[in-house]
Design a protein around this motif. Structure first.
Motif, PDB file in Angstrom:
ATOM      1  N   GLU A   1       5.774   1.498   1.248  1.00 42.54           N
ATOM      2  CA  GLU A   1       4.908   0.742   2.147  1.00 42.54           C
ATOM      3  C   GLU A   1       4.976   1.411   3.511  1.00 42.54           C
ATOM      4  O   GLU A   1       6.056   1.818   3.958  1.00 42.54           O
ATOM      5  CB  GLU A   1       5.359  -0.713   2.255  1.00 42.54           C
ATOM      6  CG  GLU A   1       5.241  -1.454   0.939  1.00 42.54           C
ATOM      7  CD  GLU A   1       5.938  -2.796   0.973  1.00 42.54           C
ATOM      8  OE1 GLU A   1       5.288  -3.790   0.636  1.00 42.54           O
ATOM      9  OE2 GLU A   1       7.127  -2.839   1.332  1.00 42.54           O
TER      10      GLU A   1
ATOM     11  N   ALA B   1       3.608   1.518   7.780  1.00 40.83           N
ATOM     12  CA  ALA B   1       3.196   0.691   8.919  1.00 40.83           C
ATOM     13  C   ALA B   1       2.600   1.606   9.970  1.00 40.83           C
ATOM     14  O   ALA B   1       3.092   2.701  10.209  1.00 40.83           O
ATOM     15  CB  ALA B   1       4.388  -0.065   9.488  1.00 40.83           C
TER      16      ALA B   1
ATOM     17  N   THR C   1      -0.045  -2.839   7.639  1.00 40.20           N
ATOM     18  CA  THR C   1       0.941  -2.355   6.679  1.00 40.20           C
ATOM     19  C   THR C   1       0.190  -2.169   5.374  1.00 40.20           C
ATOM     20  O   THR C   1      -0.819  -2.840   5.120  1.00 40.20           O
ATOM     21  CB  THR C   1       2.112  -3.335   6.477  1.00 40.20           C
ATOM     22  OG1 THR C   1       1.612  -4.554   5.917  1.00 40.20           O
ATOM     23  CG2 THR C   1       2.826  -3.619   7.786  1.00 40.20           C
TER      24      THR C   1
ATOM     25  N   CYS D   1       1.990  -1.137  14.806  1.00 32.86           N
ATOM     26  CA  CYS D   1       3.242  -1.303  14.072  1.00 32.86           C
ATOM     27  C   CYS D   1       4.073  -0.039  14.237  1.00 32.86           C
ATOM     28  O   CYS D   1       3.562   1.072  14.102  1.00 32.86           O
ATOM     29  CB  CYS D   1       2.986  -1.546  12.590  1.00 32.86           C
ATOM     30  SG  CYS D   1       2.459  -3.219  12.199  1.00 32.86           S
TER      31      CYS D   1
ATOM     32  N   ILE E   1       8.914  -0.769   9.623  1.00 33.24           N
ATOM     33  CA  ILE E   1       8.736  -1.639   8.464  1.00 33.24           C
ATOM     34  C   ILE E   1      10.033  -1.629   7.658  1.00 33.24           C
ATOM     35  O   ILE E   1      10.669  -0.583   7.505  1.00 33.24           O
ATOM     36  CB  ILE E   1       7.527  -1.209   7.596  1.00 33.24           C
ATOM     37  CG1 ILE E   1       7.224  -2.235   6.514  1.00 33.24           C
ATOM     38  CG2 ILE E   1       7.717   0.196   7.037  1.00 33.24           C
ATOM     39  CD1 ILE E   1       5.881  -2.013   5.816  1.00 33.24           C
TER      40      ILE E   1
ATOM     41  N   SER F   1       7.293  -6.093   9.329  1.00 36.80           N
ATOM     42  CA  SER F   1       7.161  -4.999  10.289  1.00 36.80           C
ATOM     43  C   SER F   1       7.263  -5.513  11.717  1.00 36.80           C
ATOM     44  O   SER F   1       7.236  -6.702  11.979  1.00 36.80           O
ATOM     45  CB  SER F   1       5.832  -4.273  10.082  1.00 36.80           C
ATOM     46  OG  SER F   1       4.749  -5.155  10.281  1.00 36.80           O
TER      47      SER F   1
END
Length: 173
Positions: A22, A24, A33, A51, A54, A60
């Protein structure tokens, strides 16, 4: 060989990736995200949000511009709930720091504890209790691990903070 994945359309920037693929970052001046394989994630409804970190649960941290004159940059924390829904907490009063200037969450660990920078200095925020610690002028906090070791700088010198047995942070550098 590296395999390229397009995680967002242009213009976009990714600043962090967790152990679950994942990412950010920001897209078109809004925080996001995203799981790089499925595209699932969070898209901020606010423009001018960013962001910076994360964690492995998909929560985040970063900042957003909280006034129309672009003078107040407030930290934000976006929590990924167990059901996959997201909630956002924001504001300099939550994270410590002054009303004006740049305040941002820079890193979040798997316990959702956030560190960052504010006009009053580097900060640590504990979401379970809502408490925060501000380390004072001339400090910046850049990273936090799962044992609450915090790294950053104090007056241009690299340093680390850790909680001692009395529950207060001690600086080592």
């Amino acid at each position: 060989n590296f395999v390229p994945y397009q995680v967002a359309t242009s213009p976009a920037m990714v600043r962090c990736i967790n152990n679950n693929s994942e990412v950010a970052g920001q897209q078109n001046d809004a925080a996001f995200t995203s799981d790089i394989y499925t595209g699932n994630g969070y898209n901020s409804p606010m423009g001018y949000s960013y962001c910076f970190g994360i964690n492995d649960q998909g929560s985040s941290t970063g900042m957003f511009i909280s006034d129309s004159y672009n003078t107040i940059f407030s930290p934000m924390f976006i929590q990924n709930g167990a059901n996959g829904s997201y909630s956002m907490i924001s504001g300099a009063s939550i994270f410590g720091g002054g009303a004006y200037g740049v305040s941002a969450g820079t890193s979040v660990n798997t316990n959702n504890q956030v560190v960052g920078v504010s006009p009053s200095g580097g900060f640590y925020w504990e979401p379970l209790t809502g408490s925060n610690t501000v380390f004072g002028g001339g400090t910046t906090c850049y990273g936090i691990n799962n044992t609450r070791l915090i790294v950053g700088a104090t007056n241009g010198h690299a340093c680390m903070w850790q909680k001692n047995s009395s529950g207060t942070f001690k600086r080592d550098h």
